[in-house]
Design a protein around this motif. Structure first.
Motif, short mmCIF file in Angstrom:
data_model
loop_
_atom_site.label_atom_id
_atom_site.label_comp_id
_atom_site.label_asym_id
_atom_site.label_seq_id
_atom_site.Cartn_x
_atom_site.Cartn_y
_atom_site.Cartn_z
N ASP A 93 -4.67 5.59 6.18
CA ASP A 93 -5.87 5.92 5.40
C ASP A 93 -5.83 5.27 4.04
OD1 ASP A 93 -6.85 7.42 7.46
OD2 ASP A 93 -6.25 9.36 6.63
N ASN A 94 -4.68 5.31 3.38
CA ASN A 94 -4.56 4.69 2.06
C ASN A 94 -4.82 3.19 2.13
OD1 ASN A 94 -3.92 7.15 0.92
ND2 ASN A 94 -1.71 6.84 1.06
N LEU A 95 -4.32 2.55 3.19
CA LEU A 95 -4.57 1.12 3.37
C LEU A 95 -6.06 0.86 3.60
CD1 LEU A 95 -3.45 -1.75 3.68
CD2 LEU A 95 -3.06 -1.25 6.11
N LEU A 96 -6.69 1.71 4.42
CA LEU A 96 -8.11 1.55 4.70
C LEU A 96 -8.95 1.75 3.44
CD1 LEU A 96 -10.38 1.21 6.81
CD2 LEU A 96 -10.29 3.67 7.18
N TYR A 97 -8.59 2.77 2.65
CA TYR A 97 -9.35 3.06 1.43
C TYR A 97 -9.17 1.99 0.36
CZ TYR A 97 -9.68 7.70 3.56
OH TYR A 97 -9.90 8.75 4.42
N SER A 98 -8.10 1.19 0.48
CA SER A 98 -7.93 0.08 -0.45
C SER A 98 -8.85 -1.09 -0.09
CB SER A 98 -6.47 -0.39 -0.44
OG SER A 98 -6.15 -1.00 0.80
N MET A 99 -9.35 -1.10 1.15
CA MET A 99 -10.25 -2.16 1.61
C MET A 99 -11.72 -1.77 1.48
SD MET A 99 -8.14 -3.16 5.05
CE MET A 99 -9.37 -4.30 5.62
#
Length: 604
Positions: free
Chosen positions: A391-397
């Protein structure tokens, strides 16, 4: 608090209010998402979950707990754990009279259970009063029991019962509540008539049963009078505890069940339908045979008796028809109790000999189950941690709001949105190509990494969204995708902090600070996702182009802003703004621009 109760409540909240509410409760209270049924948890979890549900849904805690009580019956039915409820009573009245027995059954599966206590009073053809006592101090459990009883009445006895809490409070550390249950209770008259008929039958036939023969059948009985003076005890009890005759019952034993009551004559008569459990005040002699065949004694074990209080009207005495409670053969031997001291008719011997073996087998099976559940919990926790990383990786995109919409099945085209008023910031490094020419490639990456890290920290501090980073270029926005009416002020403050923060980033060889230039413009933009394999959140519109041009036409360590930005910042009154020449846009068009030189100190 066993996980069985917690898991059923979690299941209730998910079904009534949705998974989203449950995940919010888990996140806000930092609790586990799943519970193991036979594991013991903190008693405060239920109040914590109930209060959080009220905050998120607006539903009062009392109604939440009542619904949770109703759902518990559905839950145990789904896991096939409702057998004892089905056979506890032929009628609803019988069930209520035997409610304590249900918790005695669950003690075999949940050894550390702290059961409440129930008893009936003021019974008539229109219903009865049910008294509830518990050591749990959270008042929501009163309503949990209310929902539980209503669900049992409807599901197993087809009885429509109206339940009202008429009294509630605390006696020491025991919570008590009195419920009035209104329902057709015609069986009350039938029961009273049956008791009268049996009594009359005994009188007419002059049935006589010798007391000696009766007492021999109960080797651990206790007979006492209205003053609680012990008149006689069974021979089995005499072996392990001498000299009880003549003593007061409440001085030699204390009552652990029913819960929260003193051991008095009135309480004994009121609770005759309940299971009584008495524990000796003083420990008994431990007997160990040594090499010289002598016995040494040390006070270590306590006598525990469990049974029924039988009032003998003809004598005006009460007989405690008790059985000796012992779950360990070694302790039984040390106390000087043997199997032949126990009775045949109540299966006490079978319970001791076979029960211990079954308990051992059950404990082994339970340990295996708990081991599997612990492993499952570890796997679930690992999965949740990995999900958080993803989720953190997705929210960084892409923004969190957009990601949540995609998970609900919305397409990227449907998520395209127009924002009427936002502020866009562009920045880049002055003479970046010249700097790159004089340092190694890995030093370039290291320097850019330090710079972007500073900007990322500022984005989080000012709650702005970083749109992209391309080489030395940096772009972010305030006012979208989350609206902020002070977006221009927020973006201006962040720009000022960027000029301060970038001074900590040095050129590797010259050791000089990196110099950046910044451009700000506010207006409308269109935002949406572009791409399928690696989607990016992009901004389009004249506002983006103008902000980029202001940055490109700027100077090192300066912030260039447009007229609309200047007009908004002036309303705050503490920004130092300097007028400058116009900037040409697309060759033929020019706009008025200003330098933002920082913020002025305002003296109170």
């Amino acid at each position: 608090m066993y996980g069985l109760i917690l898991d059923s409540m979690a299941d209730c909240i998910k079904k009534m209010y949705g998974d989203k509410i449950w995940h919010s409760i888990v996140g806000s209270n930092d609790i586990s998402n799943t519970f193991t049924t036979h594991k013991v948890y903190d008693e405060q979890l239920i109040p914590m979950i109930a209060n959080s549900t009220e905050e998120l849904t607006g539903v009062p805690v009392n109604l939440i707990m009542e619904e949770a009580g109703k759902h518990f019956i559905v839950y145990i039915d789904n896991i096939r754990n409702d057998r004892i409820i089905k056979v506890l009573g032929r009628t609803f009245r019988d069930f209520l009279n035997g409610l304590d027995c249900m918790h005695e059954f669950y003690r075999f599966s949940f050894a550390d259970i702290h059961p409440p206590s129930f008893h009936i009073s003021k019974e008539d053809v229109n219903g009865l009063e049910l008294h509830y006592r518990s050591r749990r101090t959270f008042t929501g459990f009163m309503y949990y029991v209310k929902g539980l009883i209503r669900a049992i009445a409807e599901k197993f006895y087809s009885v429509d019962v109206a339940i009202h809490i008429t009294q509630h409070g605390f006696t020491g550390d025991v919570m008590l509540a009195v419920y009035r249950l209104d329902y057709p209770n015609d069986l009350h008259i039938v029961f009273q008539n049956l008791v009268t008929e049996k009594r009359q039958f005994r009188l007419n036939r002059k049935l006589i049963f010798p007391s000696k023969l009766f007492f021999e059948q109960f080797p651990f009985h206790v007979v006492f009078d209205e003053r609680l003076q012990i008149l006689t005890t069974g021979h089995g009890l005499n072996i392990i505890c001498h000299g009880l005759n003549g003593k007061r019952l409440n001085e030699t034993f204390f009552m652990t069940r029913p819960l929260g009551y003193d051991l008095t004559w009135d309480n004994v008569l009121i609770h005759r339908n309940n299971v009584f459990e008495l524990t000796s005040v003083k420990s008994t002699a431990r007997i160990n045979k040594n090499a010289s065949q002598r016995f040494d004694r040390s006070l270590t074990h306590f006598i525990k008796l469990r049974g029924q209080m039988l009032y003998v009207e003809e004598w005006d005495f009460v007989i405690f028809l008790a059985t000796f409670v012992m779950d360990d053969l070694d302790k039984m031997y040390e106390m000087g109790v043997y199997v032949n001291d126990l009775t045949f008719h109540d299966l006490s011997r079978d319970m001791v000999l076979h029960g211990l073996q079954q308990t051992t087998e059950y404990k082994l099976a339970l340990d295996l189950e708990q081991g599997k559940n612990s492993r499952l919990e570890e796997i679930i926790q690992t999965l949740e941690n990995e999900q958080q990383v993803t989720d953190n990786l997705l929210y960084s995109m892409i923004p969190k709001e957009i990601a949540s919409s995609l998970r609900k099945g919305n397409t990227s085209v449907s998520l395209c949105e127009k924002y009427e008023d936002v502020t866009v910031l562009f920045s880049d490094v002055v003479n970046f190509a010249h700097i790159c020419h004089h340092i190694e490639p890995h030093e370039i990456m290291k320097t850019l990494n330090k710079m972007v890290k500073v900007f990322d920290i500022l984005c989080k501090t000012f709650n702005t969204y970083k749109v992209e980073t391309v080489a030395d270029g940096f772009m972010c926005i305030s006012g979208a995708p989350t609206y902020d009416e002070n977006h221009t002020k927020v973006m201006a403050d962040m720009a000022i902090e960027m000029l301060t923060g970038i001074k900590t980033v040095l050129v590797p060889k010259s050791r000089e600070s990196i110099k950046i230039r910044i451009g700000l413009h506010c207006g409308g933009v269109v935002a949406g996702l572009v791409g399928h394999k690696i989607p990016r959140y992009c901004l389009f519109g004249d506002t983006v182009n103008i902000a980029s041009k202001l940055e490109a036409a700027g100077k090192a360590e300066r912030i260039q802003i447009s007229q609309c930005c200047k007009d908004k910042l002036v309303t705050y009154g503490n920004y130092v703004i300097q007028e400058k020449d116009d900037v040409g846009i697309k060759g033929s068009r020019s706009i008025k621009t200003y330098w933002l030189n920082g913020k002025a100190l305002i003296l109170q």
